[in-house]
Design an enzyme around this catalytic site. Structure first.
Site, PDB file in Angstrom:
ATOM      1  N   SER A  85       1.018  -1.290   0.127  1.00  0.00           N
ATOM      2  CA  SER A  85      -0.065   0.106   0.129  1.00  0.00           C
ATOM      3  C   SER A  85       0.815   1.109   0.075  1.00  0.00           C
ATOM      4  O   SER A  85       0.603   2.292  -0.406  1.00  0.00           O
ATOM      5  CB  SER A  85      -0.984  -0.077   1.177  1.00  0.00           C
ATOM      6  OG  SER A  85      -0.259  -0.066   2.274  1.00  0.00           O
ATOM      7  N   THR A  86       2.022   1.318   0.820  1.00  0.00           N
ATOM      8  CA  THR A  86       2.863   2.429   0.675  1.00  0.00           C
ATOM      9  C   THR A  86       3.446   2.588  -0.763  1.00  0.00           C
ATOM     10  O   THR A  86       3.615   3.847  -1.197  1.00  0.00           O
ATOM     11  CB  THR A  86       3.803   2.373   1.833  1.00  0.00           C
ATOM     12  OG1 THR A  86       3.338   2.116   3.126  1.00  0.00           O
ATOM     13  CG2 THR A  86       4.570   3.520   2.180  1.00  0.00           C
TER      14      THR A  86
ATOM     15  N   ASP B  90      10.925   0.024  -1.280  1.00  0.00           N
ATOM     16  CA  ASP B  90       9.675  -0.695  -0.729  1.00  0.00           C
ATOM     17  C   ASP B  90       9.592  -0.350   0.655  1.00  0.00           C
ATOM     18  O   ASP B  90      10.139   0.329   1.398  1.00  0.00           O
ATOM     19  CB  ASP B  90      10.474  -2.114  -0.840  1.00  0.00           C
ATOM     20  CG  ASP B  90       9.310  -3.245  -0.996  1.00  0.00           C
ATOM     21  OD1 ASP B  90       8.348  -2.979  -1.004  1.00  0.00           O
ATOM     22  OD2 ASP B  90       9.617  -4.558  -1.076  1.00  0.00           O
ATOM     23  N   GLY B  91       8.336  -1.021   0.988  1.00  0.00           N
ATOM     24  CA  GLY B  91       7.818  -0.987   2.576  1.00  0.00           C
ATOM     25  C   GLY B  91       8.323  -1.823   3.384  1.00  0.00           C
ATOM     26  O   GLY B  91       9.287  -3.001   3.097  1.00  0.00           O
ATOM     27  N   ALA B  92       7.663  -1.935   4.426  1.00  0.00           N
ATOM     28  CA  ALA B  92       7.980  -3.120   5.564  1.00  0.00           C
ATOM     29  C   ALA B  92       6.863  -3.297   6.476  1.00  0.00           C
ATOM     30  O   ALA B  92       6.092  -2.443   6.424  1.00  0.00           O
ATOM     31  CB  ALA B  92       9.208  -2.703   6.407  1.00  0.00           C
ATOM     32  N   ASP B  93       6.969  -4.390   6.978  1.00  0.00           N
ATOM     33  CA  ASP B  93       5.675  -4.696   7.820  1.00  0.00           C
ATOM     34  C   ASP B  93       6.147  -4.312   9.236  1.00  0.00           C
ATOM     35  O   ASP B  93       5.361  -4.268  10.171  1.00  0.00           O
ATOM     36  CB  ASP B  93       5.318  -6.149   7.943  1.00  0.00           C
ATOM     37  CG  ASP B  93       4.747  -6.522   6.536  1.00  0.00           C
ATOM     38  OD1 ASP B  93       3.670  -5.952   6.114  1.00  0.00           O
ATOM     39  OD2 ASP B  93       5.490  -7.437   5.603  1.00  0.00           O
TER      40      ASP B  93
ATOM     41  N   GLY C 155       6.781  -9.251   3.678  1.00  0.00           N
ATOM     42  CA  GLY C 155       6.070 -10.604   2.990  1.00  0.00           C
ATOM     43  C   GLY C 155       4.633 -10.426   3.469  1.00  0.00           C
ATOM     44  O   GLY C 155       4.161 -11.625   2.974  1.00  0.00           O
TER      45      GLY C 155
ATOM     46  N   GLY D 156       2.413  -9.322   2.194  1.00  0.00           N
ATOM     47  CA  GLY D 156       1.568  -9.111   0.718  1.00  0.00           C
ATOM     48  C   GLY D 156       2.185 -10.582  -0.070  1.00  0.00           C
ATOM     49  O   GLY D 156       1.703 -10.507  -1.202  1.00  0.00           O
TER      50      GLY D 156
ATOM     51  N   GLU E 272      10.925  -9.626  -3.913  1.00  0.00           N
ATOM     52  CA  GLU E 272      11.541  -8.391  -3.111  1.00  0.00           C
ATOM     53  C   GLU E 272      12.947  -8.331  -2.901  1.00  0.00           C
ATOM     54  O   GLU E 272      13.704  -7.793  -2.630  1.00  0.00           O
ATOM     55  CB  GLU E 272      10.609  -7.981  -1.990  1.00  0.00           C
ATOM     56  CG  GLU E 272       9.064  -7.504  -2.361  1.00  0.00           C
ATOM     57  CD  GLU E 272       8.164  -7.364  -1.192  1.00  0.00           C
ATOM     58  OE1 GLU E 272       7.135  -6.861  -1.258  1.00  0.00           O
ATOM     59  OE2 GLU E 272       8.605  -7.888  -0.106  1.00  0.00           O
TER      60      GLU E 272
END
Length: 217
Positions: free
Chosen positions: A30-31, A81-84, A95, A97, A103
């Protein structure tokens, strides 16, 4: 600011790391979708992108950005990239997603990894977010047993097939105090494609969307 507005601020701030005339590594989530929108605003200035997922590829193409196969590209100046979750050492869990393997591959080719998150993703110790592990389908039960021995509680992500045709085990109950060692240990289990710890190759810069604006670390 809403959480989505914070994500948007971080995504657009990442444009400053994009060099004209280059191919940009693009992550998933989403980001990152906000970053892709931002990239669309300067698409005439870049040569194109390499994407880590089918979803990001579709969005890039819909904005008229050329998407290259990674095998056609020697190196990328930047991967965004984003991160959780992300800790103070810029080690990440990714991961959520299910795009972790692609990635990690794109990140390995990039000179710089720029992580974009909202301020809910910062943690002192990784592991509250379950750690995704991508597994060859026939090895699912074996890998789960090995992860149990390591103190984790692996749960099969029902109905999820990765872009590579594999399955995901989400590992709960880990307090990850040595992310680099655990990343190596899990990757050594036969049948594991890779896991969602991005610690051996962490982020080079972090952009956090917060109430006060974008914080750079």
């Amino acid at each position: 600011m809403t959480q989505d507005e914070k994500k948007k601020a971080a995504g657009w701030a990442a444009l400053e790391y994009v060099k004209p005339g280059t191919i940009v590594g693009v992550g998933t989530g989403s980001t990152v979708n906000h970053f892709i929108d931002a990239l669309g605003s300067i698409k005439e200035k870049i040569d194109g992108a390499v994407s880590s997922s089918e979803a990001s590829t579709e969005k890039l193409k819909s904005l008229g950005i050329d998407v290259f196969d990674l095998n056609e590209v020697d190196s990328l100046s930047v991967y965004v990239d984003g991160a959780d979750e992300i800790n103070p050492q810029n080690h990440m869990i990714k991961g959520g997603g299910a795009a972790l393997t692609r990635e990690k591959i794109v990140a390995a080719v990039a000179e710089k990894f720029i992580c974009i998150v909202d301020d809910t993703k910062e943690v002192d110790v990784l592991g509250e977010f379950p750690l995704p592990v991508e597994v060859i389908p026939m090895a699912r039960s074996y890998v789960a047993r090995q992860l149990l021995k390591m103190g984790g509680d692996p749960v099969y992500r029902e109905g999820c097939i990765t872009d590579n045709g594999n399955v995901i085990l989400d590992v709960y109950g880990l307090k990850i105090t040595d992310p680099v060692a655990l990343e190596t240990q899990i990757n050594a289990i036969v049948g594991v494609v890779t896991n969602g710890l991005f610690a051996d190759r962490g982020a080079d810069a972090l952009l956090i969307g917060a109430e006060s604006g974008v914080i750079k670390k």
